[in-house]
Design an enzyme around this catalytic site. Structure first.
Site, PDB file in Angstrom:
ATOM      1  CG  ASP A 167    -101.795   6.514  23.962  1.00  0.00           C
ATOM      2  OD1 ASP A 167    -101.411   7.262  23.046  1.00  0.00           O
ATOM      3  OD2 ASP A 167    -101.504   5.316  24.021  1.00  0.00           O
ATOM      4  CG  HIS A 199     -96.822   3.634  19.584  1.00  0.00           C
ATOM      5  ND1 HIS A 199     -98.136   3.213  19.623  1.00  0.00           N
ATOM      6  CD2 HIS A 199     -96.183   2.794  18.724  1.00  0.00           C
ATOM      7  CE1 HIS A 199     -98.290   2.170  18.827  1.00  0.00           C
ATOM      8  NE2 HIS A 199     -97.119   1.896  18.264  1.00  0.00           N
TER       9      HIS A 199
END
Length: 400
Positions: free
Chosen positions: A187, A157
């Site tokens: 991200d 992540h």
């Protein structure tokens, strides 16, 4: 009050010739990318955000959702990253699933997927299969670790990706754990935005004489590392220490940081240049009493003086003191407060669409203004319109 409506000029934008569009209906037709067709294989995080950005700018984005939904328990009606898109349901693990996606690919300019490496290939919709149907296709791949390397096939992540690039280690106070910057740095900054840049660059190549489609490998680790380019240059020149809270831009400097106010709020200070600093100390009320800003040995003393002064008034009071000045000071606002800021309200930086306050499309274009055209696409809600507009009748359910 909250800002309402789309960005100025949006409702009057003219759609592209290839994609019919009615105001308030998803499917492209507004903005500089009007006429561009994008297939998005449903995922989470940076892939959907990249596709949202393309939709914001006018692309006709068709999201291929899987029956049963995705991996996050977010009500699709509130998933702003799916605004302005259309959705069809396709089970890629079914016998006919890959063929339906390839039918869309044949008519598309771009495909975006965020699977682990080789998953799309195993499903029958990898680059080889797609380019066999559409040699001009730009195939965008969004992953954390990239398509190759020792960690390519492992899970991860945002926090892990920014950790190994050195970006996370720069953020926070010395002697304390690194501060987690939500999932904005990896991200979205290092992932989504680099994918969009890569896709648009590859599109330009595909549309030049002799140009072809290609694969864009957008890895969050690559993009995040790229974001630290200036810092690496400063470190090589001896102007940056490789530790937290010891540098000009990481909170180590007393005139570039945040300070608490008497009511528990915070003010952000960025008075780096001398002329801005002079205005800052004057308005703060410590002019003539503050230690010399270039005396690093007294930075701790300067920080204490600044902190004590900010604690003497509320955030609202200090905002009024610095409002309109060149002191480079601003209140630290919450997500709910931000749309109410006078400057952001005047620019319509946020918009209220479908009852959801959300950021308006960015950046802005003088000739082809973008606007939020529709709310979040509900899974499978646009099968009929996509089948018609893209001429893929096989998407429609078979009659019994």
């Amino acid at each position: 009050m909250a800002v309402t409506g789309n960005v100025p000029g949006g409702p009057d934008a003219v759609g592209g010739p290839d994609v019919p569009h009615e105001p308030g209906v998803p499917g492209g037709g507004r903005g500089p990318l009007a006429g561009l067709r994008v297939v998005e294989l449903a995922g989470i995080g940076p892939g959907p955000f990249a596709a949202m950005l393309l939709a914001d700018l006018g692309a006709d984005v068709v999201r291929v959702d899987r029956p049963g939904g995705g991996g996050l328990a977010v009500d699709p009606a509130y998933d702003v990253t799916n605004r302005g898109k259309r959705s069809v349901l396709v089970d890629l693990k079914s016998a006919e699933g890959p063929a339906r996606v390839l039918d869309l690919v044949e008519r598309a300019d771009v495909l975006i997927e965020g699977f682990r490496p080789q998953v799309a290939e195993r499903l029958g919709v990898g680059p080889a299969e797609c380019h066999a149907r559409n040699p001009k296709l730009v195939y965008g791949r969004m992953t954390g670790w990239g398509q190759d390397g020792p960690l390519a096939h492992t899970a991860g992540h945002d926090i892990a990706y920014i950790a190994v690039t050195g970006a996370l280690g720069m953020i926070g106070k010395p002697g304390e754990p690194p501060a987690v910057p939500a999932n904005l740095v990896g991200d979205y900054a290092g992932g989504s935005l680099y994918l969009v840049i890569g896709v648009l660059a590859a599109l330009r190549h595909a549309r030049t004489p002799g140009g072809t489609g290609q694969v864009v490998d957008a890895a969050i680790v690559d993009g995040t590392a790229h974001l630290t380019a200036m810092i690496h240059g400063m470190m090589a020149a001896g102007g940056w220490q490789d530790r937290r809270g010891a540098n000009l831009l990481d909170g180590g400097c007393p005139f570039y940081g945040t300070y608490e106010t008497s009511d528990g709020g915070y003010m952000a200070v960025g008075a780096l240049e001398q002329q801005f600093y002079d205005t800052f100390v004057e308005l703060l009320g410590i002019e003539g009493r503050a230690p010399a800003r270039k005396d690093l040995a007294r930075w701790g003393e300067l920080r204490e003086a600044v902190a004590a002064r900010f604690k003497s008034r509320t955030r609202q009071e200090w905002t009024a003191v610095f409002e309109g000045s060149d002191a480079c000071v601003a209140p630290v606002l919450s997500l709910r407060e931000a749309p109410l800021h006078p400057h952001l309200a005047a620019r319509a930086t946020f918009t209220d669409f479908g009852g959801i306050t959300q950021p308006a499309p960015a950046p802005r274009f003088s000739a082809t203004p973008a606007a939020v055209a529709a709310g979040p696409a509900l899974p499978g809600a646009h099968t009929e319109s996509v089948a018609r507009d893209w001429d893929v009748p096989a998407l429609l359910p078979k009659e019994v």
